[in-house]
Design an enzyme around this catalytic site. Structure first.
Site, PDB file in Angstrom:
ATOM      1  N   GLU A 195       0.833  -1.186   0.000  1.00  0.00           N
ATOM      2  CA  GLU A 195       0.000   0.000   0.000  1.00  0.00           C
ATOM      3  C   GLU A 195       0.875   1.245   0.000  1.00  0.00           C
ATOM      4  O   GLU A 195       1.937   1.280   0.604  1.00  0.00           O
ATOM      5  CB  GLU A 195      -0.911  -0.027   1.222  1.00  0.00           C
ATOM      6  CG  GLU A 195      -1.748  -1.290   1.211  1.00  0.00           C
ATOM      7  CD  GLU A 195      -2.926  -1.273   2.158  1.00  0.00           C
ATOM      8  OE1 GLU A 195      -2.855  -0.550   3.171  1.00  0.00           O
ATOM      9  OE2 GLU A 195      -3.891  -1.963   1.874  1.00  0.00           O
TER      10      GLU A 195
ATOM     11  N   CYS B 251       3.378   8.522   1.022  1.00  0.00           N
ATOM     12  CA  CYS B 251       3.898   7.580   2.019  1.00  0.00           C
ATOM     13  C   CYS B 251       4.110   6.239   1.343  1.00  0.00           C
ATOM     14  O   CYS B 251       3.165   5.644   0.825  1.00  0.00           O
ATOM     15  CB  CYS B 251       2.894   7.459   3.170  1.00  0.00           C
ATOM     16  SG  CYS B 251       3.387   6.256   4.421  1.00  0.00           S
TER      17      CYS B 251
ATOM     18  N   CYS C  34       5.722  -6.874   7.401  1.00  0.00           N
ATOM     19  CA  CYS C  34       6.757  -6.366   8.309  1.00  0.00           C
ATOM     20  C   CYS C  34       7.093  -7.428   9.343  1.00  0.00           C
ATOM     21  O   CYS C  34       6.229  -8.184   9.776  1.00  0.00           O
ATOM     22  CB  CYS C  34       6.274  -5.096   9.019  1.00  0.00           C
ATOM     23  SG  CYS C  34       7.572  -4.274   9.973  1.00  0.00           S
TER      24      CYS C  34
ATOM     25  N   CYS D 227       5.288  -4.854  16.079  1.00  0.00           N
ATOM     26  CA  CYS D 227       4.781  -3.861  17.034  1.00  0.00           C
ATOM     27  C   CYS D 227       3.317  -4.189  17.334  1.00  0.00           C
ATOM     28  O   CYS D 227       2.528  -4.444  16.425  1.00  0.00           O
ATOM     29  CB  CYS D 227       4.902  -2.458  16.452  1.00  0.00           C
ATOM     30  SG  CYS D 227       6.603  -2.015  16.040  1.00  0.00           S
TER      31      CYS D 227
ATOM     32  N   CYS E 230       0.269  -2.224  15.634  1.00  0.00           N
ATOM     33  CA  CYS E 230       0.304  -1.956  14.190  1.00  0.00           C
ATOM     34  C   CYS E 230      -0.313  -3.090  13.386  1.00  0.00           C
ATOM     35  O   CYS E 230       0.014  -4.260  13.582  1.00  0.00           O
ATOM     36  CB  CYS E 230       1.749  -1.738  13.745  1.00  0.00           C
ATOM     37  SG  CYS E 230       1.907  -1.375  11.984  1.00  0.00           S
TER      38      CYS E 230
ATOM     39  N   GLY F 136       6.366  -2.085   6.353  1.00  0.00           N
ATOM     40  CA  GLY F 136       7.737  -2.578   6.413  1.00  0.00           C
ATOM     41  C   GLY F 136       8.683  -1.706   7.211  1.00  0.00           C
ATOM     42  O   GLY F 136       8.345  -0.588   7.615  1.00  0.00           O
TER      43      GLY F 136
ATOM     44  N   ASN G  65       7.581   5.495  20.901  1.00  0.00           N
ATOM     45  CA  ASN G  65       6.364   4.769  21.306  1.00  0.00           C
ATOM     46  C   ASN G  65       6.273   4.303  22.754  1.00  0.00           C
ATOM     47  O   ASN G  65       5.276   3.696  23.152  1.00  0.00           O
ATOM     48  CB  ASN G  65       6.114   3.556  20.396  1.00  0.00           C
ATOM     49  CG  ASN G  65       5.861   3.981  18.953  1.00  0.00           C
ATOM     50  OD1 ASN G  65       5.459   5.109  18.719  1.00  0.00           O
ATOM     51  ND2 ASN G  65       6.101   3.105  18.022  1.00  0.00           N
TER      52      ASN G  65
ATOM     53  N   CYS H   5      -1.533   5.928   9.774  1.00  0.00           N
ATOM     54  CA  CYS H   5      -0.362   5.252  10.343  1.00  0.00           C
ATOM     55  C   CYS H   5      -0.783   3.963  11.031  1.00  0.00           C
ATOM     56  O   CYS H   5      -1.701   3.943  11.838  1.00  0.00           O
ATOM     57  CB  CYS H   5       0.307   6.106  11.411  1.00  0.00           C
ATOM     58  SG  CYS H   5       0.872   7.691  10.869  1.00  0.00           S
TER      59      CYS H   5
HETATM   60  N1  SAH Z   1       8.657   0.455  10.438  1.00  0.00           N
HETATM   61  C1  SAH Z   1       8.943   1.872  10.448  1.00  0.00           C
HETATM   62  C2  SAH Z   1       8.175   2.599   9.380  1.00  0.00           C
HETATM   63  C3  SAH Z   1       6.668   2.661   9.610  1.00  0.00           C
HETATM   64  S1  SAH Z   1       6.295   4.229  10.152  1.00  0.00           S
HETATM   65  C4  SAH Z   1       8.712   2.413  11.846  1.00  0.00           C
HETATM   66  O1  SAH Z   1       8.217   1.683  12.688  1.00  0.00           O
HETATM   67  O2  SAH Z   1       9.058   3.558  12.118  1.00  0.00           O
HETATM   68  C5  SAH Z   1       4.729   4.017  10.784  1.00  0.00           C
HETATM   69  C6  SAH Z   1       4.510   4.857  12.026  1.00  0.00           C
HETATM   70  O3  SAH Z   1       3.178   4.618  12.467  1.00  0.00           O
HETATM   71  C7  SAH Z   1       5.435   4.449  13.157  1.00  0.00           C
HETATM   72  O4  SAH Z   1       5.899   5.582  13.832  1.00  0.00           O
HETATM   73  C8  SAH Z   1       4.507   3.646  14.062  1.00  0.00           C
HETATM   74  O5  SAH Z   1       4.928   3.725  15.403  1.00  0.00           O
HETATM   75  C9  SAH Z   1       3.180   4.294  13.828  1.00  0.00           C
HETATM   76  N2  SAH Z   1       2.046   3.416  14.075  1.00  0.00           N
HETATM   77  C10 SAH Z   1       2.016   2.071  13.979  1.00  0.00           C
HETATM   78  N3  SAH Z   1       0.801   1.597  14.279  1.00  0.00           N
HETATM   79  C11 SAH Z   1       0.028   2.659  14.576  1.00  0.00           C
HETATM   80  C12 SAH Z   1      -1.340   2.828  14.934  1.00  0.00           C
HETATM   81  N4  SAH Z   1      -2.152   1.790  15.057  1.00  0.00           N
HETATM   82  N5  SAH Z   1      -1.791   4.069  15.160  1.00  0.00           N
HETATM   83  C13 SAH Z   1      -0.972   5.132  15.003  1.00  0.00           C
HETATM   84  N6  SAH Z   1       0.304   5.050  14.638  1.00  0.00           N
HETATM   85  C14 SAH Z   1       0.813   3.817  14.439  1.00  0.00           C
END
Ligand code: SAH
Length: 376
Positions: A96, A131, A138, A142, A145, A189, A244, A361
């Site tokens: 995506e 984006c 991935c 996390c 996510c 990713g 986070n 995000c």
């Molecule tokens: N893998 C990399 C690139 C992805 S960036 C990274 O982790 O930085 C995606 C961003 O969205 C990250 O900062 C992550 O912490 C945030 N994110 C992930 N899941 C989310 C959610 N459910 N709600 C809001 N932000 C989220």
């Protein structure tokens, strides 16, 4: 090069295109023509490269040389103008990619906004952010996510990373030469677990497509050794780190990767990161109701970031099926932000973009698999 394997032009740099020209017994200037056609004109097929003699186009097709632009499989448009694309590659895998007119209020380049909005404004959207994804799925896992639920299927090639940008520029009828385009490596990713392809894509995007380094940001979950490598790159985007959590216990629960690269190592890497003029390290912090959004968490963050030229982007959790956390109330977000600001940390709240179409995000998970889920 065997005749049965597909060879994609997209992803090749000047040297590789030069080598290709040589293998085909073509003059060296073909490399320049191919670069122009693929990265500037954004042709979709070899047949469309009008600067090449018809005979050579036929020869390329015969040798299974293709351009390799991803196919737009689906397009979802949010009420806020955000577009989520499902882009498919030659092997059927897809990722995506998100188009956000006007950005989301949180990208790192916003602090420098204001210089060249005129032309964009005349087009009605001011500026936009793309984006892009770096892997299919991935591996980082996390807990908040949606992409994590997929696991990692494979790395994207440099051509597939660049191809996402080209496909969106073409679909939106914009170009970095005329429009104000920001790019964030914040899709599906972990870019620093696909480092070589990511960096090669960055070079092509800057040198051939013409995007500005200063308008590009890469976000990492915290692959510490690669943060060090990244700092040594001559051509590189800005750095964002997904923090986070405010302490190791909490971060390990939310991001298991923290066992390997803990906060001490991560913050040391951020502190040692060689910043350019007027540059800051961006930190991202997903706020989870009653988990990491309390005033004491904010105070711990203040201690962690002490002495770092930082910028903080707060993101209230974007919900999704299978995610066992809640979105904090606006007041909790504001209170968290205030504590950071009072301590002198430049702090912004990222506006959720395209939540209604699962484009925000942490919501990227390949539509097909969540198409039936109710949208909160
Ligand atoms: N893998 C990399 C690139 C992805 S960036 C990274 O982790 O930085 C995606 C961003 O969205 C990250 O900062 C992550 O912490 C945030 N994110 C992930 N899941 C989310 C959610 N459910 N709600 C809001 N932000 C989220």
């Amino acid at each position: 090069m065997t005749d049965s394997t597909q060879v994609a032009l997209l992803g090749m740099d000047r040297n590789e295109l030069g080598a290709l020209a040589e293998r085909l017994d073509e003059p060296a200037y073909r490399a320049q023509q191919l670069l122009e056609a693929v990265y500037r004109q954004r042709v979709e097929s070899v047949e469309q490269i009008s600067t090449l003699p018809q005979q050579l186009r036929a020869k390329l097709a015969e040798k299974n040389v293709s351009v390799g632009v991803p196919r737009i499989e689906q397009r979802f448009v949010s009420v806020d103008g955000t577009v989520r694309y499902l882009l498919a590659f030659a092997d059927g895998q897809s990722v995506e990619t998100v188009w956000m007119p006007e950005g989301d209020g949180g990208e790192a380049s916003e602090a420098e906004a204001g210089d060249s909005e005129v032309r964009g404004a005349a087009r009605g959207w001011g500026r936009a952010t793309i984006c892009i994804s770096s892997q299919v799925g991935c591996a980082v896992d996390c807990q908040f996510c949606l992409t994590a639920l997929l696991g990692v299927k494979r790395n994207l090639t440099a051509g597939e990373i660049v191809g996402q940008v080209l496909a969106v520029l073409k679909d939106q009828k914009v170009s970095p030469q005329h429009d104000r385009i920001n790019l964030v490596f914040m899709g599906m990713g972990e870019p620093f677990l696909n480092y070589d392809n990511f960096i090669k894509a960055v070079r092509l995007l800057v040198q051939e497509v013409g995007l500005a380094e200063s308008r590009m940001t890469v976000s990492t979950a915290g692959i510490v050794p690669r943060i060090h490598d990244f700092g040594q790159e001559e051509i590189r985007p800005r750095l964002a780190i997904s923090l986070n959590a405010s302490n190791d216990d909490q971060r390990t629960k939310l991001m298991p990767l923290n066992k390997k690269y803990n906060l001490g190592m991560l913050i040391a890497a951020a502190r040692a990161f060689p910043l350019r003029n007027r540059e800051r390290v961006t930190f991202e912090y997903v706020l989870l109701h009653n988990v990491n959004d309390l005033p004491e968490n904010a105070r711990e963050v203040v201690e962690l970031l002490r002495g770092i030229k930082a910028r903080m982007n707060l993101i209230a959790l974007n919900p999704g099926p299978g995610i066992d956390f809640e979105t904090p109330a606006d007041e909790a977000v504001a209170a968290f932000q205030q504590i950071l600001r009072d301590a002198g940390i430049l702090t912004f709240v990222r506006r959720p973009r395209g939540r209604d179409i699962y484009a925000a995000c942490g919501q990227l998970k390949r539509t097909v698999e969540i198409a039936t889920a109710p949208v909160p």
